[in-house]
Design a protein around this motif. Sequence first.
Motif, PDB file in Angstrom:
ATOM      1  N   TYR A 118       0.836  -1.201   0.000  1.00 35.48           N
ATOM      2  CA  TYR A 118       0.000   0.000   0.000  1.00 35.48           C
ATOM      3  C   TYR A 118       0.874   1.256   0.000  1.00 35.48           C
ATOM      4  N   PRO A 119       1.508   1.548  -1.148  1.00 31.99           N
ATOM      5  CA  PRO A 119       2.453   2.668  -1.210  1.00 31.99           C
ATOM      6  C   PRO A 119       1.848   4.027  -0.871  1.00 31.99           C
ATOM      7  N   THR A 120       0.559   4.222  -1.141  1.00 33.10           N
ATOM      8  CA  THR A 120      -0.038   5.529  -0.806  1.00 33.10           C
ATOM      9  C   THR A 120      -0.168   5.686   0.713  1.00 33.10           C
ATOM     10  N   ALA A 121      -0.463   4.598   1.406  1.00 30.60           N
ATOM     11  CA  ALA A 121      -0.504   4.642   2.876  1.00 30.60           C
ATOM     12  C   ALA A 121       0.909   4.807   3.425  1.00 30.60           C
ATOM     13  N   TRP A 122       1.870   4.111   2.815  1.00 28.39           N
ATOM     14  CA  TRP A 122       3.259   4.212   3.271  1.00 28.39           C
ATOM     15  C   TRP A 122       3.802   5.626   3.061  1.00 28.39           C
ATOM     16  N   LYS A 123       3.363   6.285   2.007  1.00 27.67           N
ATOM     17  CA  LYS A 123       3.803   7.665   1.717  1.00 27.67           C
ATOM     18  C   LYS A 123       3.384   8.604   2.848  1.00 27.67           C
ATOM     19  N   ILE A 124       2.231   8.361   3.454  1.00 37.89           N
ATOM     20  CA  ILE A 124       1.788   9.168   4.600  1.00 37.89           C
ATOM     21  C   ILE A 124       2.793   9.031   5.742  1.00 37.89           C
ATOM     22  N   ILE A 125       3.254   7.801   5.966  1.00 40.17           N
ATOM     23  CA  ILE A 125       4.250   7.543   7.011  1.00 40.17           C
ATOM     24  C   ILE A 125       5.575   8.202   6.651  1.00 40.17           C
ATOM     25  N   GLU A 126       6.002   8.043   5.398  1.00 38.42           N
ATOM     26  CA  GLU A 126       7.270   8.634   4.953  1.00 38.42           C
ATOM     27  C   GLU A 126       7.278  10.149   5.125  1.00 38.42           C
ATOM     28  N   ASP A 127       6.176  10.800   4.739  1.00 32.82           N
ATOM     29  CA  ASP A 127       6.093  12.259   4.881  1.00 32.82           C
ATOM     30  C   ASP A 127       6.186  12.673   6.343  1.00 32.82           C
ATOM     31  N   PHE A 128       5.507  11.916   7.209  1.00 33.25           N
ATOM     32  CA  PHE A 128       5.578  12.198   8.641  1.00 33.25           C
ATOM     33  C   PHE A 128       7.012  12.031   9.153  1.00 33.25           C
ATOM     34  N   LEU A 129       7.685  10.957   8.722  1.00 36.27           N
ATOM     35  CA  LEU A 129       9.045  10.700   9.186  1.00 36.27           C
ATOM     36  C   LEU A 129      10.008  11.793   8.724  1.00 36.27           C
ATOM     37  N   GLN A 130       9.819  12.297   7.519  1.00 35.15           N
ATOM     38  CA  GLN A 130      10.654  13.401   7.031  1.00 35.15           C
ATOM     39  C   GLN A 130      10.462  14.643   7.914  1.00 35.15           C
ATOM     40  N   ASP A 131       9.215  14.937   8.272  1.00 31.01           N
ATOM     41  CA  ASP A 131       8.932  16.059   9.183  1.00 31.01           C
ATOM     42  C   ASP A 131       9.602  15.844  10.536  1.00 31.01           C
ATOM     43  N   LEU A 132       9.486  14.623  11.043  1.00 28.57           N
ATOM     44  CA  LEU A 132      10.076  14.299  12.337  1.00 28.57           C
ATOM     45  C   LEU A 132      11.591  14.475  12.295  1.00 28.57           C
ATOM     46  N   LEU A 133      12.231  14.014  11.222  1.00 26.14           N
ATOM     47  CA  LEU A 133      13.681  14.152  11.094  1.00 26.14           C
ATOM     48  C   LEU A 133      14.093  15.629  11.044  1.00 26.14           C
ATOM     49  N   ARG A 134      13.323  16.449  10.322  1.00 26.07           N
ATOM     50  CA  ARG A 134      13.627  17.887  10.275  1.00 26.07           C
ATOM     51  C   ARG A 134      13.500  18.510  11.672  1.00 26.07           C
ATOM     52  N   ASP A 135      12.437  18.136  12.384  1.00 34.73           N
ATOM     53  CA  ASP A 135      12.236  18.663  13.737  1.00 34.73           C
ATOM     54  C   ASP A 135      13.355  18.226  14.673  1.00 34.73           C
ATOM     55  N   LEU A 136      13.766  16.967  14.555  1.00 34.72           N
ATOM     56  CA  LEU A 136      14.847  16.463  15.404  1.00 34.72           C
ATOM     57  C   LEU A 136      16.155  17.193  15.116  1.00 34.72           C
ATOM     58  N   LYS A 137      16.421  17.451  13.836  1.00 36.64           N
ATOM     59  CA  LYS A 137      17.663  18.173  13.502  1.00 36.64           C
ATOM     60  C   LYS A 137      17.661  19.568  14.132  1.00 36.64           C
ATOM     61  N   ASP A 138      16.529  20.284  14.021  1.00 35.47           N
ATOM     62  CA  ASP A 138      16.418  21.601  14.657  1.00 35.47           C
ATOM     63  C   ASP A 138      16.633  21.494  16.166  1.00 35.47           C
ATOM     64  N   PHE A 139      16.088  20.448  16.727  1.00 34.67           N
ATOM     65  CA  PHE A 139      16.187  20.172  18.156  1.00 34.67           C
ATOM     66  C   PHE A 139      17.646  19.974  18.560  1.00 34.67           C
ATOM     67  N   TYR A 140      18.389  19.155  17.779  1.00 38.59           N
ATOM     68  CA  TYR A 140      19.804  18.911  18.075  1.00 38.59           C
ATOM     69  C   TYR A 140      20.622  20.194  17.951  1.00 38.59           C
ATOM     70  N   VAL A 141      20.398  20.939  16.863  1.00 32.74           N
ATOM     71  CA  VAL A 141      21.156  22.168  16.624  1.00 32.74           C
ATOM     72  C   VAL A 141      20.938  23.152  17.771  1.00 32.74           C
ATOM     73  N   LEU A 142      19.694  23.343  18.167  1.00 36.46           N
ATOM     74  CA  LEU A 142      19.386  24.270  19.256  1.00 36.46           C
ATOM     75  C   LEU A 142      20.014  23.806  20.561  1.00 36.46           C
ATOM     76  N   GLY A 143      19.952  22.516  20.831  1.00 40.76           N
ATOM     77  CA  GLY A 143      20.549  21.969  22.050  1.00 40.76           C
ATOM     78  C   GLY A 143      22.050  22.140  22.070  1.00 40.76           C
ATOM     79  N   ILE A 144      22.702  21.955  20.911  1.00 43.85           N
ATOM     80  CA  ILE A 144      24.160  22.120  20.818  1.00 43.85           C
ATOM     81  C   ILE A 144      24.527  23.594  20.966  1.00 43.85           C
ATOM     82  N   GLU A 145      23.796  24.461  20.256  1.00 44.28           N
ATOM     83  CA  GLU A 145      24.080  25.910  20.330  1.00 44.28           C
ATOM     84  C   GLU A 145      23.928  26.447  21.753  1.00 44.28           C
ATOM     85  N   ASN A 146      22.994  25.910  22.507  1.00 45.46           N
ATOM     86  CA  ASN A 146      22.748  26.365  23.875  1.00 45.46           C
ATOM     87  C   ASN A 146      23.554  25.588  24.913  1.00 45.46           C
ATOM     88  N   LYS A 147      24.510  24.794  24.407  1.00 47.82           N
ATOM     89  CA  LYS A 147      25.423  24.029  25.266  1.00 47.82           C
ATOM     90  C   LYS A 147      24.688  23.109  26.239  1.00 47.82           C
TER      91      LYS A 147
END
Length: 200
Positions: A118-147
């Motif tokens: 069910y690739p269309t259902a899987w695409k919903i998951i993939e899009d969510f995971l891409q958002d999550l990865l972007r949010d996590l990267k911002d989270f790491y950068v902010l945490g590193i910048e703030n020591k």
Amino acid sequence: MGRKSITKNRRQKNKKVEQWTQAIIPKLRNRELGSLTIDDLAVLLNKSKSTIYEYFTTKEEIFEYITQVRIDHIKAYKKEISGKILEFIHSYEMLAKILAEGVQDISPFYLKQLQIHYPTAWKIIEDFLQDLLRDLKDFYVLGIENKMFRAVSADLLIKLDEYFIKQLVTDYNFFNSNQQTLPTAIREYLFVKFEGLIIK
């Protein structure tokens, strides 16, 4: 994969539809999704075929809906992170809790079947995971910048997350051989990661 979706007037989906479609997920933990028919789904959903066709046109549409509803529930993590990201660094357990609860009754085998059939259902998951990865990267950068996090590569951290999220969660052979559940793996992964990152 069944007949193509056609435009028809369907009844508006409501909380009850959400509940009975979500209730099927534990029953699909070890099922070959590609071989399921609408008749099979009707039995698993404990609904008549006519009831199912009141809301859905195809199997693909059913799995898209099931997936979207679950993803919408998991997106609660955004509220937890936004606006208080620095506080959240010290309570990453909340992120682990939200994500683990979101996959509570989902098996890696089910996810792999969804990806294959069910690739269309899987695409919903993939899009969510891409958002999550972007949010996590911002989270790491902010945490590193703030020591608050150790000065490590945010790109490397995201690469590790990407492997875990995109590869391991569908590796049902790993989970079978280790007799570990997806929620447990998420909790343990985030524990190891954040305990190593946080400067105490």
